[in-house]
Design a protein around this motif. Structure first.
Motif, short mmCIF file in Angstrom:
data_model
loop_
_atom_site.label_atom_id
_atom_site.label_comp_id
_atom_site.label_asym_id
_atom_site.label_seq_id
_atom_site.Cartn_x
_atom_site.Cartn_y
_atom_site.Cartn_z
N ALA A 36 43.07 2.76 21.75
CA ALA A 36 42.19 3.66 20.99
C ALA A 36 41.03 2.89 20.37
O ALA A 36 39.90 3.38 20.32
CB ALA A 36 42.99 4.39 19.93
N ALA A 37 41.31 1.68 19.90
CA ALA A 37 40.24 0.85 19.32
C ALA A 37 39.21 0.47 20.39
O ALA A 37 37.99 0.43 20.11
CB ALA A 37 40.83 -0.40 18.68
N GLU A 38 39.66 0.20 21.60
CA GLU A 38 38.73 -0.09 22.70
C GLU A 38 37.85 1.11 23.00
O GLU A 38 36.65 0.97 23.29
CB GLU A 38 39.52 -0.49 23.95
N THR A 39 38.44 2.29 22.94
CA THR A 39 37.67 3.51 23.19
C THR A 39 36.60 3.70 22.11
O THR A 39 35.45 4.08 22.41
CB THR A 39 38.60 4.73 23.23
N THR A 40 36.96 3.43 20.86
CA THR A 40 35.98 3.53 19.78
C THR A 40 34.83 2.56 20.01
O THR A 40 33.66 2.92 19.83
CB THR A 40 36.65 3.25 18.43
N ALA A 41 35.16 1.33 20.41
CA ALA A 41 34.11 0.34 20.69
C ALA A 41 33.22 0.80 21.83
O ALA A 41 31.98 0.62 21.78
CB ALA A 41 34.76 -1.01 21.01
N LEU A 42 33.81 1.41 22.84
CA LEU A 42 33.04 1.93 23.97
C LEU A 42 32.08 3.02 23.51
O LEU A 42 30.90 3.04 23.89
CB LEU A 42 33.99 2.47 25.03
N LEU A 43 32.55 3.92 22.67
CA LEU A 43 31.70 4.99 22.16
C LEU A 43 30.54 4.42 21.35
O LEU A 43 29.38 4.85 21.50
CB LEU A 43 32.53 5.94 21.29
N LEU A 44 30.82 3.46 20.48
CA LEU A 44 29.76 2.87 19.67
C LEU A 44 28.71 2.20 20.53
O LEU A 44 27.50 2.29 20.24
CB LEU A 44 30.36 1.89 18.66
#
Length: 550
Positions: free
Chosen positions: A255-263
């Motif tokens: 989930a943290a990787e997904t947040t980084a991808l979105l940012l």
């Protein structure tokens, strides 16, 4: 072995489907025009009485979740003056929905169907809509609760709640305490809906101490999560997980990787994450649609190393709101004493052939079948096909493809859940297959729909019923036009409402349904004539277990 391509399946599914102050009862009234009024703490509600059912639409159960409340717990419901009318509330941000209000960020509304506001303490059936965590609402026509309420004397409740990145963007590691649980806001919204039921449903003729949660597809996975969530535990007594076995959810690392991808997509540095609060919701939806729509499938045989690739939004195993994977490595202790229904439709995959317009698949031969399955299953494909050709000697290649893919999508996880629930030695679990065969054809082919994914919704809600005017044509979207479907629908609805009432599914003209056990492995096949089948798919399941261990 190569893992089942659940990520691809869920991505197609998501494109296809489907804190409140306690208020004491003050008054209720029926007027000559067919309305009913109830007064709760925030204000008066006006429902519509139609064909023996009181319907309350668009009831606020939570307040603002936009602006400074984005990615946080909702504001309290704001009191209103006058009488609030019965109109469906906005669903969460998603593409526009047919015959529903425009989607909006502030979406915390629920709908209630009840035979009467008379303090009768009826069982409450709380439904979680499907849609792969990114689409859907509690106002879909196929899941209208009127017939369940009228014909089986229950109260039905359905919520809208946050979806997609607005409901499941994990910010806990960069945003601080105010955003704790951010990766599960959509699930916590549902818990708030359950809390509203606990505090208010007696005023709608429901029993707050007899609540069943149930859901199909993505709603089944939501139900799996609620079954494992401490915050939900006080508010329900039994559950049903339908064509959506949520065995494992997204680890917080992914989930943290997904947040980084979105940012990165938004060109926002992690330290500037607050800029997310200023991005218009429509722009966030557009960015969401550029990313994978659901989380990557987590291979249960390789738990420490999720498949590569971030992206997708759904419940997060954050150690707090969702402390553990719902059914891995075991059934959750927190719901040990809560009875469970779990199962799937026999021809799930036909929905996706129809939805993706893959007409050529209907004409596939066994050589083509080998090539298609090898993409996902590699060297195990030959063993897989030979097993199914042995157990289905008269089947065509497309029949075998549908059988293999349907059980891979929904059956294996459902059986896994049933087995783990049995091993808990607590409340019973009941396993089912829905098997009524629709004669409707897929696209422009001669291949029948059978029992596709999502067809069970209208059946279990008893919305497959004869038209009031016999001269009018009667055909349902998936269910076809054969009158026998009315019998299957009544069986399905009666089994589910009896389970809601007593914790044991039963219906007239249906054999006694034994709880699942590891000796006989009984499965109820739901159709015009229901039957209990012991150790169903014995050879096929032995094959699946052997290749999973390889």
């Amino acid at each position: 072995m190569s893992p089942i391509d659940r990520r691809h399946f869920l991505s197609q599914l998501s494109l296809a489907t489907v804190a409140v102050a306690a208020g004491g009862f003050v008054s209720r009234s029926f007027d000559k025009d067919g309305f009913v009024e109830v007064e709760l703490a925030p204000g008066k509600l006006r429902g519509v009485r139609h064909n023996g059912v009181n319907i309350f639409r668009g009831v606020p159960y939570g307040g603002k979740v936009s602006g400074d409340r984005r990615f946080r717990r909702p504001a309290p419901v704001e009191p209103w003056t006058g009488v609030r009318s019965s109109v469906f509330g906005a669903p969460s941000m998603q593409p526009p929905r047919h015959n529903e209000p425009a989607p909006a960020e502030d979406c915390l509304f629920l709908n209630v169907w009840t035979p009467a506001n008379d303090n009768r303490k009826r069982p409450v059936m709380f439904y979680n809509h499907g849609g792969g965590f990114v689409i859907g609402s509690g106002a879909s026509q196929s899941q209208d609760g009127s017939n369940l309420a009228r014909n089986f004397d229950v109260v039905v409740v359905q919520t809208n709640h946050r979806l997609g990145l607005l409901g499941f963007l994990y910010l806990d590691e960069i945003a601080g305490d105010e955003y704790a649980g951010s990766g599960n806001m959509g699930m916590l919204d549902i818990v708030d809906g359950l809390k509203w039921v606990h505090e208010n449903i007696a005023q709608f003729g429901g029993d707050p101490n007899n609540v069943m949660i149930f859901g199909e597809s993505g709603g089944g996975a939501k139900t799996s999560c609620l079954y494992a969530m401490p915050s939900a535990a006080p508010y329900f007594n039994k559950a049903s997980i339908e064509s959506g076995p949520g065995v494992r959810m997204t680890p917080k690392e992914t989930a943290a990787e997904t947040t980084a991808l979105l940012l990165r997509e938004l060109n926002i540095a992690p330290k500037d994450w607050r800029k997310l609060l200023d991005v218009p919701a429509a722009d966030l939806l557009a960015i969401q649609n550029k990313l994978p729509s659901v989380p990557p499938f987590i291979d249960k045989d390789n738990k420490e190393k999720p498949q590569p690739g971030a992206g997708g939004f759904g419940p997060v195993v954050d150690g707090k709101v969702l402390p553990i994977h719902p059914f891995d490595p075991a059934a959750p202790d927190i719901s040990k004493n809560k009875p469970l229904l779990v199962g799937w439709n026999e021809d799930e995959y036909n929905f996706f052939i129809w939805q993706r317009k893959e007409v050529d698949l209907v004409k596939i031969d066994f050589e083509g079948l080998q090539k298609k399955l090898e993409t996902f299953h590699g060297a195990d494909t030959e063993k897989m096909i030979s097993t199914y050709r042995k157990t289905m000697p008269d089947a065509s290649a497309i029949d075998v493809l549908v059988a293999i893919t349907s059980i891979a999508m929904m059956g294996l996880g459902s059986i896994d859940i049933a087995e783990k629930k049995v091993q808990q030695n607590g409340a019973p679990v009941y396993l089912y297959n829905f098997g009524y065969k629709s004669e409707k054809k897929i696209l422009d082919t001669d291949y029948p729909m059978g029992t596709p994914h999502a067809m069970d919704i209208s059946f279990k809600f008893n919305n497959e019923v004869p038209p009031k005017d016999p001269s009018q044509p009667s055909e349902s979207f998936f269910g076809g036009s054969k009158p026998e479907r009315f019998v299957a629908s009544h069986h399905f609805a009666e089994l589910w409402t009896t389970f809601a009432r007593t914790g044991k599914p039963a219906a007239k003209d249906v054999p006694e349904w034994p709880a699942y056990n590891m000796k006989d492995r009984p499965t109820m096949r739901i159709d015009t004539k229901c039957e209990v089948i012991n150790n169903r798919f014995k050879e096929e399941l032995a094959m699946w277990k052997s290749i999973r261990k390889a």
